[in-house]
Design a protein around this motif. Structure first.
Motif, short mmCIF file in Angstrom:
data_model
loop_
_atom_site.label_atom_id
_atom_site.label_comp_id
_atom_site.label_asym_id
_atom_site.label_seq_id
_atom_site.Cartn_x
_atom_site.Cartn_y
_atom_site.Cartn_z
N ASP A 106 -8.25 -4.96 -22.52
CA ASP A 106 -7.23 -5.09 -23.86
C ASP A 106 -6.05 -4.08 -23.87
OD1 ASP A 106 -8.86 -7.34 -24.59
OD2 ASP A 106 -9.68 -6.27 -26.42
N LEU A 109 -3.53 -5.23 -21.18
CA LEU A 109 -2.79 -6.36 -21.76
C LEU A 109 -1.66 -6.06 -22.76
CD1 LEU A 109 -2.00 -9.42 -22.25
CD2 LEU A 109 -4.04 -9.26 -23.95
N GLU A 113 2.41 -6.14 -21.97
CA GLU A 113 3.20 -6.82 -22.97
C GLU A 113 4.40 -6.07 -23.47
OE1 GLU A 113 -0.05 -10.20 -25.04
OE2 GLU A 113 0.38 -8.11 -25.96
N GLU A 194 -2.06 -13.39 -21.52
CA GLU A 194 -3.38 -13.65 -22.29
C GLU A 194 -4.68 -14.20 -21.27
OE1 GLU A 194 -0.76 -14.38 -23.62
OE2 GLU A 194 -0.73 -13.11 -25.23
N GLU A 198 -7.92 -12.58 -19.45
CA GLU A 198 -9.01 -13.11 -19.61
C GLU A 198 -9.72 -13.18 -17.94
OE1 GLU A 198 -8.89 -16.69 -21.64
OE2 GLU A 198 -8.52 -15.89 -23.44
#
Length: 213
Positions: A106, A109, A113, A194, A198
Motif C-alpha cells: 500500500d 501505491l 500516486e 490500483e 493488486e
C-alpha cells in the motif's frame, strides 16, 4: 524584527521574513516539478522555472542549485517523506506477515500516486546525465535500505518461505516493485495503479511468504 524567534502564547514563533526562503524554495520546486513533467528535464529551462515561480534565475541557482539541485531536492522530498518513514515503522512494528506485506505494498501505491511524476523524470534522465544517474542511485539505495530492514523483520518473525532469506526477499520484492514497478506494470498492461498494485502484491507475497493468505 531582527530575525530572533519570539514567544506567543508560550510557543516560539519565527518572524515572517524567516519563512520567505522556505516559501521561495517550495515555489521553485513546485514550478520545476511541473515543468519537468510537462516538458522533460532537458527541455525545461531555468528561465522558465524562475518565471513560473516568480523569482529571478539567480534565486533558482542560489536557493536550489539549478536544475540538477532541483532534481535532487525533489528526490529527497520523495524518498524522505513522512509517508515513507511512517510506512516502514508500521511494517517493523507488526508481527502479522500479511499485514506487513499489505502495509508495504500500500505504501508503494501511495508513494507512486504522489511522486510518480518525479520518479519517471529521474528514470528518464538518468541514462543521459551523470549527475542525474547519481540522483537515481541515491533513491535506489534509500529504497533498498528501507526494504532490507522490512525483509529482515519478516525473517525474524518466521514469515519467509524456507528457501527465501531476508536478502533474497529484498531482491524479489525489488524485482516486482523497486522504485518504478507500478509505473512499469501500468505501462505494460494498461491497468490503473490500483489494479497494478493488486497484481504485484499477490506476486510478491506468494514469492516470499511462507503463507501468502
Amino acid at each position: 524584527m531582527d530575525g530572533t524567534p519570539i514567544q506567543f502564547d508560550g510557543a516560539v514563533v519565527r518572524p515572517r521574513r524567516d519563512e520567505y526562503p522556505d516559501l521561495t524554495r517550495a515555489a521553485v520546486l513546485d514550478a520545476a516539478r511541473q515543468l519537468f513533467a510537462e516538458r522533460g528535464f532537458f527541455q525545461a529551462k531555468v528561465q522558465e522555472i524562475a518565471k513560473l515561480s516568480r523569482v529571478s534565475q539567480a534565486t533558482v541557482y542560489a536557493q536550489c542549485g539549478g536544475k540538477q539541485g532541483l532534481l535532487r531536492s525533489l528526490m529527497d522530498n520523495w524518498t524522505q517523506s513522512p509517508m515513507v518513514r511512517q510506512s516502514e515503522q508500521e511494517c517493523l512494528s507488526s508481527d502479522d506477515p500479511a499485514l506487513v506485506m499489505r502495509t508495504l505494498t500500500d505504501a508503494y501505491l501511495r508513494i507512486i500516486e504522489e511522486w510518480g511524476d518525479v520518479v519517471q523524470v529521474i528514470i528518464d534522465v538518468a541514462p543521459h546525465d551523470e549527475e542525474s544517474r547519481a540522483v537515481l542511485d541515491t533513491a535506489q539505495q534509500r529504497h533498498n535500505l528501507s526494504l532490507a530492514a522490512i525483509c529482515r523483520h519478516l525473517e525474524d518473525i518466521g514469515a519467509l518461505r524456507e528457501e527465501v532469506d531476508a536478502e533474497r526477499a529484498t531482491q524479489i520484492i525489488t524485482y516486482y516493485y523497486g522504485i518504478d514497478g507500478l509505473l512499469r506494470t501500468r505501462k505494460v498492461f494498461g491497468w490503473s495503479f490500483e489494479r497494478s498494485n493488486e497484481w504485484l502484491s499477490v506476486q510478491a507475497s506468494t514469492a516470499v511468504l511462507a503463507s501468502a493468505s
